[in-house]
Design a protein around this motif. Structure first.
Motif, PDB file in Angstrom:
ATOM      1  N   LEU A 131      -6.192  -8.027  -5.794  1.00  0.00           N
ATOM      2  CA  LEU A 131      -7.094  -6.883  -5.773  1.00  0.00           C
ATOM      3  C   LEU A 131      -6.178  -5.678  -5.960  1.00  0.00           C
TER       4      LEU A 131
ATOM      5  N   TRP B  58      -8.999  -0.097 -11.209  1.00  0.00           N
ATOM      6  CA  TRP B  58      -9.437  -0.970 -10.112  1.00  0.00           C
ATOM      7  C   TRP B  58      -9.828  -2.324 -10.674  1.00  0.00           C
TER       8      TRP B  58
ATOM      9  N   PHE C 215      -9.479   6.104 -11.769  1.00  0.00           N
ATOM     10  CA  PHE C 215      -9.262   5.046 -10.770  1.00  0.00           C
ATOM     11  C   PHE C 215      -9.193   3.686 -11.476  1.00  0.00           C
TER      12      PHE C 215
ATOM     13  N   VAL D 133      -2.781  -5.879  -3.623  1.00  0.00           N
ATOM     14  CA  VAL D 133      -3.124  -6.816  -2.555  1.00  0.00           C
ATOM     15  C   VAL D 133      -3.312  -8.219  -3.118  1.00  0.00           C
TER      16      VAL D 133
ATOM     17  N   ARG E 226      -9.840   7.397   5.206  1.00  0.00           N
ATOM     18  CA  ARG E 226      -8.944   6.260   5.007  1.00  0.00           C
ATOM     19  C   ARG E 226      -8.616   5.569   6.332  1.00  0.00           C
TER      20      ARG E 226
ATOM     21  N   GLY F 257      -1.976   7.094  -4.971  1.00  0.00           N
ATOM     22  CA  GLY F 257      -2.400   5.948  -4.176  1.00  0.00           C
ATOM     23  C   GLY F 257      -2.307   4.651  -4.954  1.00  0.00           C
TER      24      GLY F 257
ATOM     25  N   ASN G 294       0.865  -1.170   0.000  1.00  0.00           N
ATOM     26  CA  ASN G 294       0.000   0.000   0.000  1.00  0.00           C
ATOM     27  C   ASN G 294       0.902   1.221   0.000  1.00  0.00           C
TER      28      ASN G 294
ATOM     29  N   ASP H 264      -2.833   0.393  -4.148  1.00  0.00           N
ATOM     30  CA  ASP H 264      -3.134  -0.686  -3.212  1.00  0.00           C
ATOM     31  C   ASP H 264      -3.014  -1.992  -3.999  1.00  0.00           C
TER      32      ASP H 264
ATOM     33  N   ALA I 152      -5.484  -1.567  -7.043  1.00  0.00           N
ATOM     34  CA  ALA I 152      -6.028  -0.223  -7.179  1.00  0.00           C
ATOM     35  C   ALA I 152      -4.898   0.770  -7.405  1.00  0.00           C
TER      36      ALA I 152
ATOM     37  N   GLN J 189      -5.566  10.423  -6.426  1.00  0.00           N
ATOM     38  CA  GLN J 189      -6.821  10.702  -5.733  1.00  0.00           C
ATOM     39  C   GLN J 189      -6.959  12.168  -5.363  1.00  0.00           C
TER      40      GLN J 189
ATOM     41  N   PHE K 219     -12.189   9.175  -5.144  1.00  0.00           N
ATOM     42  CA  PHE K 219     -11.556   8.627  -6.330  1.00  0.00           C
ATOM     43  C   PHE K 219     -11.625   9.602  -7.493  1.00  0.00           C
TER      44      PHE K 219
ATOM     45  N   ASP L  20      -9.953   1.751   6.896  1.00  0.00           N
ATOM     46  CA  ASP L  20      -8.830   0.998   6.343  1.00  0.00           C
ATOM     47  C   ASP L  20      -9.171  -0.491   6.210  1.00  0.00           C
ATOM     48  N   PRO L  21      -9.197  -0.995   4.973  1.00  0.00           N
ATOM     49  CA  PRO L  21      -9.559  -2.404   4.789  1.00  0.00           C
ATOM     50  C   PRO L  21      -8.507  -3.378   5.330  1.00  0.00           C
ATOM     51  N   ALA L  22      -7.354  -2.873   5.708  1.00  0.00           N
ATOM     52  CA  ALA L  22      -6.311  -3.751   6.242  1.00  0.00           C
ATOM     53  C   ALA L  22      -6.435  -3.961   7.742  1.00  0.00           C
TER      54      ALA L  22
ATOM     55  N   LEU M  11       0.392   5.460   8.998  1.00  0.00           N
ATOM     56  CA  LEU M  11      -0.121   5.370   7.624  1.00  0.00           C
ATOM     57  C   LEU M  11      -0.954   6.590   7.236  1.00  0.00           C
TER      58      LEU M  11
HETATM   59  N1  DBV Z   1      -5.222  -0.966   2.289  1.00  0.00           N
HETATM   60  C1  DBV Z   1      -4.772   0.158   2.891  1.00  0.00           C
HETATM   61  C2  DBV Z   1      -3.617  -0.194   3.637  1.00  0.00           C
HETATM   62  C3  DBV Z   1      -3.362  -1.535   3.461  1.00  0.00           C
HETATM   63  C4  DBV Z   1      -4.396  -2.029   2.608  1.00  0.00           C
HETATM   64  C5  DBV Z   1      -2.858   0.815   4.450  1.00  0.00           C
HETATM   65  C6  DBV Z   1      -1.433  -2.000   4.903  1.00  0.00           C
HETATM   66  O1  DBV Z   1      -5.281   1.268   2.789  1.00  0.00           O
HETATM   67  C7  DBV Z   1      -4.568  -3.364   2.181  1.00  0.00           C
HETATM   68  C8  DBV Z   1      -2.320  -2.389   4.016  1.00  0.00           C
HETATM   69  N2  DBV Z   1      -6.697  -3.301   0.904  1.00  0.00           N
HETATM   70  C9  DBV Z   1      -5.797  -3.915   1.730  1.00  0.00           C
HETATM   71  C10 DBV Z   1      -6.269  -5.214   2.055  1.00  0.00           C
HETATM   72  C11 DBV Z   1      -7.488  -5.345   1.425  1.00  0.00           C
HETATM   73  C12 DBV Z   1      -7.748  -4.135   0.722  1.00  0.00           C
HETATM   74  C13 DBV Z   1      -8.960  -3.894  -0.023  1.00  0.00           C
HETATM   75  C14 DBV Z   1      -5.553  -6.213   2.915  1.00  0.00           C
HETATM   76  C15 DBV Z   1      -8.391  -6.552   1.440  1.00  0.00           C
HETATM   77  C16 DBV Z   1      -9.283  -6.535   2.625  1.00  0.00           C
HETATM   78  C17 DBV Z   1     -10.042  -7.846   2.703  1.00  0.00           C
HETATM   79  O2  DBV Z   1     -10.640  -8.251   1.699  1.00  0.00           O
HETATM   80  O3  DBV Z   1      -9.981  -8.444   3.762  1.00  0.00           O
HETATM   81  C18 DBV Z   1      -8.633   0.265  -2.667  1.00  0.00           C
HETATM   82  N3  DBV Z   1      -8.472  -1.787  -1.230  1.00  0.00           N
HETATM   83  C19 DBV Z   1      -9.292  -2.767  -0.786  1.00  0.00           C
HETATM   84  C20 DBV Z   1     -10.611  -2.516  -1.306  1.00  0.00           C
HETATM   85  C21 DBV Z   1     -10.552  -1.326  -2.005  1.00  0.00           C
HETATM   86  C22 DBV Z   1      -9.181  -0.906  -1.938  1.00  0.00           C
HETATM   87  C23 DBV Z   1     -11.661  -0.599  -2.733  1.00  0.00           C
HETATM   88  C24 DBV Z   1     -11.805  -3.377  -1.093  1.00  0.00           C
HETATM   89  C25 DBV Z   1     -12.450  -2.879   0.156  1.00  0.00           C
HETATM   90  C26 DBV Z   1     -13.570  -3.724   0.561  1.00  0.00           C
HETATM   91  O4  DBV Z   1     -13.877  -4.708  -0.113  1.00  0.00           O
HETATM   92  O5  DBV Z   1     -14.110  -3.368   1.620  1.00  0.00           O
HETATM   93  N4  DBV Z   1      -7.212   1.325  -0.974  1.00  0.00           N
HETATM   94  C27 DBV Z   1      -8.371   1.468  -1.815  1.00  0.00           C
HETATM   95  C28 DBV Z   1      -7.909   2.528  -2.730  1.00  0.00           C
HETATM   96  C29 DBV Z   1      -6.643   2.904  -2.465  1.00  0.00           C
HETATM   97  C30 DBV Z   1      -6.232   2.142  -1.379  1.00  0.00           C
HETATM   98  C31 DBV Z   1      -8.745   3.052  -3.809  1.00  0.00           C
HETATM   99  C32 DBV Z   1      -5.835   3.886  -3.161  1.00  0.00           C
HETATM  100  C33 DBV Z   1      -5.655   3.829  -4.463  1.00  0.00           C
HETATM  101  O6  DBV Z   1      -5.125   2.262  -0.879  1.00  0.00           O
END
Ligand code: DBV
Length: 274
Positions: A122, A176, A174, A115, A233, A111, A96, A113, A124, A128, A170, A237-239, A260
């Motif tokens: 996944l 994605w 974006f 993953v 964020r 940005g 990330n 991400d 991204a 932004q 976004f 945070d999804p993490a 972060l």
């Molecule tokens: N995301 C973070 C940080 C991470 C991280 C700091 C240290 O902002 C990881 C790690 N993102 C991470 C993980 C998942 C996602 C998902 C581990 C999976 C979570 C899971 O399924 O358990 C883009 N990232 C996602 C999702 C989106 C983004 C839309 C899905 C969310 C969901 O399903 O709820 N994050 C989002 C984004 C940017 C970003 C647009 C920047 C470009 O960093």
């Protein structure tokens, strides 16, 4: 390079190289770090417990080692550029990477991400906006970003819906996608995600190069927008779930809020002009 089976003992500051074993995103981090070199990156203050942290996940019978490291810098126009790097074998591989510009400059966030989870990748990428409704902030950026976006988007499956509350943060550029593990995913990462990442980053650095200081008034506006984004964020945070499983919730909350997405907890960061 030394093998880094225990990175916790080997990073003294935020600029020290991150080299995680079994980590899918190494090339991307190396690319970003190299691209920032011409800006003369300075270390960004980060507490040692967040520079590198080891852990274990999985079951008692089948433990999986986990490593998390944070690379970060600051430059004349970037308040904070930071990469959160997580390697947990088949359980997770994450980069990330976010660049947070100083609000003296009218720049979006960079940005990324990237993953990898057991059920797929996944991915991204975006520049932004700090305020999606501010044409002065968005128009010139989007004109340059959209052709890049259109070119790479064609080769990727759509990532599906994202939460409505995330929409304001976004750009229309974006990128994605969700793609499968295995050879098809590997091919798309090499043929599409790599060059797209390079082009998004090169564009961002061109915007950085041409950015000139804005008025105090505008700087305050940009700061307010950055705070909204950062709050969003850090709250969503999804993490959070993954990191809490690895390291517990105290470490995770501190990592999210104080490293972060630290705009509101860093006193120096809250001043628009420093
Ligand atoms: N995301 C973070 C940080 C991470 C991280 C700091 C240290 O902002 C990881 C790690 N993102 C991470 C993980 C998942 C996602 C998902 C581990 C999976 C979570 C899971 O399924 O358990 C883009 N990232 C996602 C999702 C989106 C983004 C839309 C899905 C969310 C969901 O399903 O709820 N994050 C989002 C984004 C940017 C970003 C647009 C920047 C470009 O960093």
């Amino acid at each position: 390079m030394k093998p880094m089976s225990n990175p916790a003992t080997t990073r003294a500051n935020s600029l020290d190289p991150v080299q995680l074993s079994d980590w899918r995103w190494q090339w991307f981090l190396d690319e970003a770090v190299a691209a920032l070199q011409p800006l003369g990156p300075e270390p960004y203050p980060i507490h040692p417990q967040f520079l590198a942290r080891d852990g274990v996940t999985g079951s008692k019978a089948k433990p999986v080692p986990v490593a998390t490291a944070t690379w970060a810098c600051q430059t004349k126009k970037f308040r904070q550029a930071r990469a959160a790097c997580v390697s947990a074998g088949d359980a997770a591989s994450v980069l990330n990477f976010v660049i947070n510009p100083r609000t003296r400059y009218d720049l979006p966030f960079f940005g990324a991400d990237l993953v990898t989870l057991p059920n797929g990748h996944l991915l991204a990428l975006d520049l932004q906006p700090v305020d999606r409704g501010d044409r002065l902030h968005t128009e010139a950026v989007w004109d340059l970003l959209l052709p890049i976006f259109e070119r790479w988007k064609q080769s990727l499956p759509d990532g599906g819906p994202i939460p409505a509350e995330a929409q304001p943060y976004f750009s229309p550029g974006f990128l994605w996608t969700r793609i499968p593990l295995g050879s098809e995913g590997d091919r798309l990462i090499d043929a599409v995600i790599r060059p797209a990442f390079q082009e998004y980053l090169q564009l961002y650095l061109r915007l950085e190069a041409s950015a000139t200081p804005v008025s105090m008034e505008r700087s305050e506006l940009l700061l307010a927008g950055q705070k909204r984004y950062t709050r969003y964020r850090s709250e969503k945070d999804p993490a959070r779930g993954m990191l809490s499983r690895f390291y517990g919730s105290d470490w995770t909350e501190a990592y999210i809020h104080d490293v972060l997405f630290d705009l509101e907890t860093q006193p120096a960061a809250s001043k628009p002009i420093e």
